[in-house]
Design a protein around this motif. Sequence first.
Motif, short mmCIF file in Angstrom:
data_model
loop_
_atom_site.label_atom_id
_atom_site.label_comp_id
_atom_site.label_asym_id
_atom_site.label_seq_id
_atom_site.Cartn_x
_atom_site.Cartn_y
_atom_site.Cartn_z
N TYR A 58 -1.40 7.59 -1.36
CA TYR A 58 -2.85 7.16 -1.00
C TYR A 58 -3.71 6.83 -2.03
O TYR A 58 -4.60 6.67 -1.99
N GLY A 59 -3.14 5.95 -2.46
CA GLY A 59 -3.82 5.32 -3.78
C GLY A 59 -4.39 4.04 -3.66
O GLY A 59 -4.43 4.16 -2.43
N LYS A 60 -3.96 3.26 -4.43
CA LYS A 60 -4.81 1.64 -4.62
C LYS A 60 -3.88 0.92 -3.71
O LYS A 60 -2.99 1.38 -3.45
N SER A 61 -4.57 0.79 -2.94
CA SER A 61 -4.04 -0.12 -1.95
C SER A 61 -2.99 -2.04 -2.80
O SER A 61 -3.41 -2.04 -3.87
N ILE A 62 -2.20 -1.92 -2.21
CA ILE A 62 -1.78 -3.48 -2.94
C ILE A 62 -2.40 -4.24 -1.82
O ILE A 62 -2.34 -4.52 -0.96
N PRO A 63 -2.94 -5.71 -2.58
CA PRO A 63 -3.86 -7.09 -2.33
C PRO A 63 -3.12 -7.63 -0.99
O PRO A 63 -1.33 -7.40 -1.38
N LYS A 109 3.71 -2.12 4.05
CA LYS A 109 2.50 -2.30 4.18
C LYS A 109 1.57 -1.56 3.94
O LYS A 109 1.54 -0.65 2.90
N SER A 110 0.50 -1.92 3.74
CA SER A 110 -0.43 -1.33 2.42
C SER A 110 -2.44 -2.39 3.44
O SER A 110 -2.67 -3.08 3.92
#
Length: 129
Positions: A58-63, A109-110
């Motif tokens: 639940y951290g920063k998503s991958i662009p 998936k992000s």
Amino acid sequence: MRTFIKSDDPVIVGDGNKIARVFENLIQNAMRYGKEGKYIDLTVRDSQQTVEVEVKNYGKSIPSVDLPYIFERFYRVEKSRSEYTGGSGLGLAIAKSIVTLHGGEIEAKSAMGTTSFVVTLLKKPEANS
């Protein structure tokens, strides 16, 4: 880490050391890049012929522009972050290679503060009945 096992018999066929390397990489990445979140979720589901394991942070998503490339050798989403954490850009490429050699699939998936990697592997034939 929270675990959710939605399977009665998640037995697969494969090289245990290599499969362990896949999940070690995915969990380490979840810890490294998802440290803003408080949890890592590990979910195991099965169907008649496959076992699906999802590692979610639940951290920063991958662009989204980077997602198609993250399994390529030496690809890094954020160069400065990878240098800081020591990432070489090989871990996900190796994980994909191992999963593919076992006849499975791996996908990422992000979006909106979550990233998940889903590994699908074939069940042991005797476990299919």
